[in-house]
Design a protein around this motif. Structure first.
Motif, mmCIF file in Angstrom:
data_model
loop_
_atom_site.group_PDB
_atom_site.id
_atom_site.type_symbol
_atom_site.label_atom_id
_atom_site.label_comp_id
_atom_site.label_asym_id
_atom_site.label_seq_id
_atom_site.Cartn_x
_atom_site.Cartn_y
_atom_site.Cartn_z
ATOM 1 N N TYR A 101 -28.414 32.851 -6.934
ATOM 2 C CA TYR A 101 -27.106 32.690 -7.409
ATOM 3 C C TYR A 101 -26.344 34.302 -7.228
ATOM 4 C CZ TYR A 101 -29.646 33.996 -11.626
ATOM 5 O OH TYR A 101 -30.288 34.366 -12.435
ATOM 6 N N PRO A 102 -24.939 34.184 -7.310
ATOM 7 C CA PRO A 102 -24.520 35.556 -7.219
ATOM 8 C C PRO A 102 -25.059 36.497 -8.211
ATOM 9 C CG PRO A 102 -22.809 33.827 -7.330
ATOM 10 C CD PRO A 102 -24.404 33.221 -7.418
ATOM 11 N N TRP A 152 -24.394 34.278 -15.896
ATOM 12 C CA TRP A 152 -25.428 34.519 -15.040
ATOM 13 C C TRP A 152 -26.474 33.443 -15.994
ATOM 14 C CZ3 TRP A 152 -30.046 35.931 -17.069
ATOM 15 C CH2 TRP A 152 -29.976 36.497 -18.390
ATOM 16 N N GLU A 153 -26.378 33.499 -17.297
ATOM 17 C CA GLU A 153 -27.407 32.604 -17.988
ATOM 18 C C GLU A 153 -27.193 31.075 -17.704
ATOM 19 O OE1 GLU A 153 -26.534 34.115 -21.854
ATOM 20 O OE2 GLU A 153 -28.344 35.165 -21.855
ATOM 21 N N ASP A 154 -25.891 30.704 -17.481
ATOM 22 C CA ASP A 154 -25.541 29.147 -16.735
ATOM 23 C C ASP A 154 -26.256 29.215 -15.512
ATOM 24 O OD1 ASP A 154 -24.313 28.745 -19.601
ATOM 25 O OD2 ASP A 154 -22.448 28.720 -18.439
ATOM 26 N N LEU A 155 -26.036 30.218 -14.503
ATOM 27 C CA LEU A 155 -26.468 30.020 -13.419
ATOM 28 C C LEU A 155 -28.043 29.967 -13.533
ATOM 29 C CD1 LEU A 155 -24.136 32.804 -12.000
ATOM 30 C CD2 LEU A 155 -24.252 30.389 -10.927
ATOM 31 N N ASP A 156 -28.540 30.686 -14.328
ATOM 32 C CA ASP A 156 -30.179 30.873 -14.182
ATOM 33 C C ASP A 156 -30.642 29.533 -14.605
ATOM 34 O OD1 ASP A 156 -32.285 33.195 -13.892
ATOM 35 O OD2 ASP A 156 -32.846 32.056 -15.745
ATOM 36 N N THR A 169 -27.449 29.127 -3.720
ATOM 37 C CA THR A 169 -28.047 28.874 -2.224
ATOM 38 C C THR A 169 -29.399 28.486 -2.488
ATOM 39 O OG1 THR A 169 -26.705 30.646 -1.185
ATOM 40 C CG2 THR A 169 -28.726 30.149 -0.115
ATOM 41 N N MET A 170 -29.815 27.544 -1.874
ATOM 42 C CA MET A 170 -31.378 26.717 -2.009
ATOM 43 C C MET A 170 -31.833 27.005 -0.585
ATOM 44 S SD MET A 170 -32.426 23.153 -3.233
ATOM 45 C CE MET A 170 -33.745 22.712 -3.555
ATOM 46 N N GLU A 171 -32.849 28.055 -0.546
ATOM 47 C CA GLU A 171 -33.792 28.339 0.759
ATOM 48 C C GLU A 171 -34.759 27.463 0.686
ATOM 49 O OE1 GLU A 171 -33.131 30.340 3.312
ATOM 50 O OE2 GLU A 171 -31.434 31.762 2.450
ATOM 51 N N LEU A 172 -34.941 26.445 1.597
ATOM 52 C CA LEU A 172 -35.851 25.661 1.574
ATOM 53 C C LEU A 172 -37.542 26.361 1.856
ATOM 54 C CD1 LEU A 172 -34.462 22.230 2.806
ATOM 55 C CD2 LEU A 172 -34.298 23.449 0.568
ATOM 56 N N PRO A 173 -38.589 25.791 1.554
ATOM 57 C CA PRO A 173 -39.746 26.327 1.993
ATOM 58 C C PRO A 173 -39.882 26.330 3.714
ATOM 59 C CG PRO A 173 -40.191 24.741 0.363
ATOM 60 C CD PRO A 173 -38.748 24.497 0.936
ATOM 61 N N GLY A 174 -40.735 27.136 4.243
ATOM 62 C CA GLY A 174 -40.994 27.378 5.570
ATOM 63 C C GLY A 174 -42.160 26.493 6.067
ATOM 64 N N ALA A 175 -42.227 26.084 7.302
ATOM 65 C CA ALA A 175 -43.454 25.467 7.720
ATOM 66 C C ALA A 175 -43.404 25.068 9.149
ATOM 67 C CB ALA A 175 -43.436 23.696 7.336
#
Length: 424
Positions: free
Chosen positions: A320-321, A332-336, A384-390
């Motif tokens: 998050y930002p 930021w606490e809401d984002l977290d 931003t959701m960075e998915l796992p690599g495979a």
């Protein structure tokens, strides 16, 4: 042997990509910094054009980098001289890409689609197939699903959003805005977004609570030109950017990084002014028609928008930002809270661990990104959701694992949405 940053700049300049690469003999390494100095030097590599397909600033966590045959000797000198732990994870990227394309073509032969009915999770789809699918949903579920043309790519491919509602006719509901397909080579991103659409529309009864007070506006493919380019053959597979041509001296380079092209601290740290670089910010902010579409959507939805969620690959992160500074937003606490809820839900269900936090504290400064702009535009929660690599490349799991990845991603997204509803 101690190598200066100046020495790095000399041999890394050759890594800037002016045209599609033949990846035969290219290698992929994991490099793991053990101290802050090593982490800084590795980050210098990425800024100078080395293609880091996965980068972390956390000590003891691996970053993943592509090394060409021409760079190999000097790369080995660098990691040996700096005593940076490294391991070879792919000895021939070109061969892996060729194998992946053979699987892709086979799956498309075995699982063709007509544009009608549900999509399977057995293969990756073209941009045209994705558009046909959401158009069909609008026809089959006219009281709950609306599809709208919101713009066109540089090469005039249509950009459409699908809005999913519960059909109760109430106007003015709060909005979750979701997108995917920013970076061309991240095929699993639009696949995950399509699964979210499926769950909200086809599995409505199970997920109706997510639509009671919220509409979901979804742009499944931000960068169709780049995405389609990566599916034209092995030379183009690792393409990241858009496809608008730009001049760099006498050389024509293509595309800007759409996730560095937003007009909020545009072209500051973490972005490049070199048109041939993967992180090229563009000649101006919003030079790319694709990012203009996302910008306009954000502003049109900002009076109702509560969460902006953008799906990328890869790295197991919920970010998050801010991305332009190490400072934190006021809420930021809401984002977290939202990000941690998603991470905990995934870990509880599958054991997969996500790291969550502000972009600059988990990764590195990267100015001009869409999540920062979304927060700036009025979305209280922007992630931003960075998915796992495979797989042998990392950006997309083999087709046999698409279902596993998209269902896991949905677990996290659903949990974050439920937390959002509880909070707002």
């Amino acid at each position: 042997m101690k190598l200066s940053v100046g020495f790095l700049l000399v041999f890394l300049s050759a890594a800037l990509v002016a045209a599609d690469q033949d990846y035969e003999g290219y290698r992929i390494y994991d490099v793991i910094p053990s101290n802050a100095e090593q982490a800084k030097l590795l980050h210098q590599l990425s800024l100078q054009g080395f293609d880091f397909i996965g980068e972390s600033r956390l000590l003891g966590h691996p970053s993943r980098v592509i090394v060409s045959p021409e760079q190999l000797e000097k790369f080995e000198q660098f990691v040996e001289g700096e005593k940076i732990t490294n391991s070879l994870v792919n000895s021939n990227l070109g061969a892996s890409i060729a194998e992946e394309f053979a699987q892709l073509q086979m799956q498309r032969l075995l699982a063709p689609i007509t544009g009608k009915g549900r999509l399977s999770t057995e293969r990756y789809y073209t941009h045209e197939e994705i558009i046909n699918y959401i158009d069909d949903l609008a026809e089959r579920f006219p009281s709950r699903v609306y599809v709208r043309t919101v713009g066109w790519s540089y090469h005039k491919r249509v950009l459409k959003t699908i809005t999913v509602t519960n059909g109760d006719g109430r106007s003015g509901k709060k909005v979750i805005f979701l997108d995917g397909g920013f970076h061309a080579r991240e095929w699993i991103s639009p696949a995950a977004v399509l699964y979210v659409i499926d769950q909200l529309v086809e599995q409505f009864e199970e997920n109706a609570h997510l639509l009671k007070d919220y509409d979901w506006v979804i742009l499944p493919m931000v960068n169709p030109d780049g995405y389609e380019h990566t599916q034209t053959g092995t030379l183009a597979r690792m393409w990241r950017k858009t496809r608008q041509p730009y001049k760099s001296g006498t050389t024509t380079c293509y595309g800007a990084d759409p996730n560095r092209n937003f007009d909020f601290h545009w072209n500051e740290e973490g972005a490049s002014s070199n048109p041939c670089a993967d992180t090229y910010a563009g000649p101006t902010a919003f030079s790319e028609p694709e990012t203009i579409v996302v910008r306009d959507l954000m502003h049109s939805l900002s009076d109702r928008g509560v969460m902006y969620l953008t799906i990328h690959s890869y790295g197991n992160y919920l970010l998050y930002p801010w991305g332009w500074t190490s400072d934190l937003p006021e809420n930021w606490e809401d984002l977290d809270a939202v990000a941690s809820t998603g991470a905990e839900a995934i870990k509880s269900a599958t054991g997969t661990e996500y790291t969550y936090g502000s972009s600059t504290r988990v990764l590195y400064i990267a100015a001009g990104a869409s999540d920062d702009y979304g927060y700036y535009a009025g979305f209280n929660i922007s992630i931003t959701m960075e998915l796992p690599g495979a797989g042998s490349i990392g950006f997309n799991p083999p087709v046999t694992r698409i279902d596993e990845f998209v269902t896991e991603t949905w677990i996290g997204i659903r949990a974050m949405a439920e937390k959002l509803i509880e909070m707002y």
